[in-house]
Scaffold this motif. Sequence first.
Motif, PDB file in Angstrom:
ATOM      1  N   SER A  62       0.819  -1.217   0.000  1.00 12.29           N
ATOM      2  CA  SER A  62       0.000   0.000   0.000  1.00 12.29           C
ATOM      3  C   SER A  62       0.851   1.265   0.000  1.00 12.29           C
ATOM      4  O   SER A  62       0.370   2.338  -0.382  1.00 12.29           O
ATOM      5  CB  SER A  62      -0.933   0.008   1.214  1.00 12.29           C
ATOM      6  N   LEU A  63       2.114   1.146   0.406  1.00 10.58           N
ATOM      7  CA  LEU A  63       2.998   2.307   0.521  1.00 10.58           C
ATOM      8  C   LEU A  63       3.864   2.532  -0.711  1.00 10.58           C
ATOM      9  O   LEU A  63       4.621   3.510  -0.750  1.00 10.58           O
ATOM     10  CB  LEU A  63       3.898   2.150   1.752  1.00 10.58           C
ATOM     11  N   GLU A  64       3.755   1.687  -1.712  1.00  8.64           N
ATOM     12  CA  GLU A  64       4.585   1.849  -2.907  1.00  8.64           C
ATOM     13  C   GLU A  64       4.292   3.179  -3.605  1.00  8.64           C
ATOM     14  O   GLU A  64       3.139   3.512  -3.876  1.00  8.64           O
ATOM     15  CB  GLU A  64       4.344   0.684  -3.875  1.00  8.64           C
ATOM     16  N   GLU A  65       5.352   3.949  -3.846  1.00  7.30           N
ATOM     17  CA  GLU A  65       5.291   5.233  -4.559  1.00  7.30           C
ATOM     18  C   GLU A  65       4.411   6.255  -3.858  1.00  7.30           C
ATOM     19  O   GLU A  65       3.882   7.177  -4.481  1.00  7.30           O
ATOM     20  CB  GLU A  65       4.803   5.018  -6.000  1.00  7.30           C
ATOM     21  N   VAL A  66       4.256   6.137  -2.539  1.00  2.00           N
ATOM     22  CA  VAL A  66       3.468   7.091  -1.755  1.00  2.00           C
ATOM     23  C   VAL A  66       4.379   8.193  -1.227  1.00  2.00           C
ATOM     24  O   VAL A  66       5.505   7.940  -0.786  1.00  2.00           O
ATOM     25  CB  VAL A  66       2.760   6.373  -0.584  1.00  2.00           C
ATOM     26  N   ASP A  67       3.882   9.427  -1.277  1.00  2.00           N
ATOM     27  CA  ASP A  67       4.657  10.568  -0.779  1.00  2.00           C
ATOM     28  C   ASP A  67       4.320  10.910   0.673  1.00  2.00           C
ATOM     29  O   ASP A  67       5.211  11.214   1.466  1.00  2.00           O
ATOM     30  CB  ASP A  67       4.389  11.799  -1.656  1.00  2.00           C
ATOM     31  N   VAL A  68       3.025  10.888   1.013  1.00  2.00           N
ATOM     32  CA  VAL A  68       2.588  11.266   2.367  1.00  2.00           C
ATOM     33  C   VAL A  68       1.541  10.265   2.840  1.00  2.00           C
ATOM     34  O   VAL A  68       0.699   9.809   2.051  1.00  2.00           O
ATOM     35  CB  VAL A  68       1.984  12.692   2.391  1.00  2.00           C
ATOM     36  N   VAL A  69       1.595   9.941   4.133  1.00  2.00           N
ATOM     37  CA  VAL A  69       0.634   9.031   4.743  1.00  2.00           C
ATOM     38  C   VAL A  69      -0.232   9.813   5.730  1.00  2.00           C
ATOM     39  O   VAL A  69       0.296  10.533   6.589  1.00  2.00           O
ATOM     40  CB  VAL A  69       1.337   7.879   5.483  1.00  2.00           C
ATOM     41  N   VAL A  70      -1.542   9.687   5.603  1.00  2.00           N
ATOM     42  CA  VAL A  70      -2.476  10.272   6.566  1.00  2.00           C
ATOM     43  C   VAL A  70      -3.082   9.119   7.360  1.00  2.00           C
ATOM     44  O   VAL A  70      -3.723   8.233   6.781  1.00  2.00           O
ATOM     45  CB  VAL A  70      -3.574  11.088   5.856  1.00  2.00           C
ATOM     46  N   SER A  99       9.721   2.917   3.500  1.00  2.00           N
ATOM     47  CA  SER A  99       9.053   3.246   2.239  1.00  2.00           C
ATOM     48  C   SER A  99       9.572   4.546   1.642  1.00  2.00           C
ATOM     49  O   SER A  99      10.472   5.187   2.188  1.00  2.00           O
ATOM     50  CB  SER A  99       7.541   3.362   2.476  1.00  2.00           C
ATOM     51  N   SER A 100       8.938   4.962   0.554  1.00  2.00           N
ATOM     52  CA  SER A 100       9.288   6.228  -0.098  1.00  2.00           C
ATOM     53  C   SER A 100       8.602   7.425   0.542  1.00  2.00           C
ATOM     54  O   SER A 100       8.882   8.573   0.168  1.00  2.00           O
ATOM     55  CB  SER A 100       8.901   6.166  -1.577  1.00  2.00           C
ATOM     56  N   ALA A 101       7.693   7.190   1.477  1.00  2.00           N
ATOM     57  CA  ALA A 101       6.940   8.286   2.090  1.00  2.00           C
ATOM     58  C   ALA A 101       7.867   9.248   2.823  1.00  2.00           C
ATOM     59  O   ALA A 101       8.828   8.826   3.484  1.00  2.00           O
ATOM     60  CB  ALA A 101       5.889   7.739   3.053  1.00  2.00           C
TER      61      ALA A 101
END
Length: 345
Positions: A62-70, A99-101
Amino acid sequence: MRVLVIGASGYVGSRVVPAFLAAGCTVRAGARDPASLRRFWWHERVETAEVDVTDARTLPPSLEEVDVVVYLVHGMRSAHFRQVDPAAARQVRRAVDASSATRMVYVSGFVPAGDPGELSDHLRSRWEVEEELCRSSRPVTTLRAGIVLGSGSTSFEVLGQLGGRLPVTVVPGWLHTKVEPIAVVDLVAAVLGAVFSDLPTRSFDVGCGRALRYPDLLRLYGRITGMPRAQLTLPRIPSTVVGKVGSWVCDVPSATLTALIESLRHDMIARDARWRGSLVPATYRPSTVERALQRAVLPVDPAVPPEERDPMGPLPGDPDWAVAAAEARRYSARGIPPRRRRPPG
């Protein structure tokens, strides 16, 4: 920017997702059951992902290529949320660090001054989750909020169903603590501001700027909705009894209701207003309590598409037990007392 919203099927998540879409973000909506997201009008406009914060295997994909996590997960429906929530936050923090986040945003509750060990289980759990997430190598912005006003919000439903379904509102002697609500649209504005910020790890209290005692908030709800109620104060009634009575009166899930009522022993107010000027412009004016309540109970025109409706009001996908706004409109229009719909969950 790609934003992963963990807990997108919850109330705040359902209002945050379309705000991110409007801001031009790519949104990945995470839920334990991605099929549950189909009830929202924005479902086909987002990426969906299975995210079970108690199962670490679901997090890396779910975190692949994600910038920000809310992060919007709160496990009050479980009897073991004090153990489950911090453990889940630990797994999320570790997955984000790998991750990338580049940033996390967490919506929490007010943390009253004093010994955290004296907090209610609900508030202590949220504080422990905040502490765990802030151990991340990524910046974490925590937004601490109290009562969130808007049709479908759990705290609004408790306010409306407790305040509108009985001819007399029973008030425990200890329930004269202060509360500072915030309209969900203002909380969403703070979340967006946090996501687009470059701040280091920091927490902000977010509120409307006006504190009032809970019985006064109930009176205000009654005046605005046309359902004024007399109040009877019982000095020694324990919170366990209040929780049982509330479970009988309200459709809100009983475990959630009990946790919220226990938290009302504390003053739930912002200690400052730093979020204005840090997350939103200093000139930003949050909605007043009166205006937020008025917007929450305004009639809905079914001819207006959901994406054009006021997010303060009811929207498709809100919980089945979110009935306070409809009851208030029905009572105001016809003078018909609202009734309880089903046994507590």
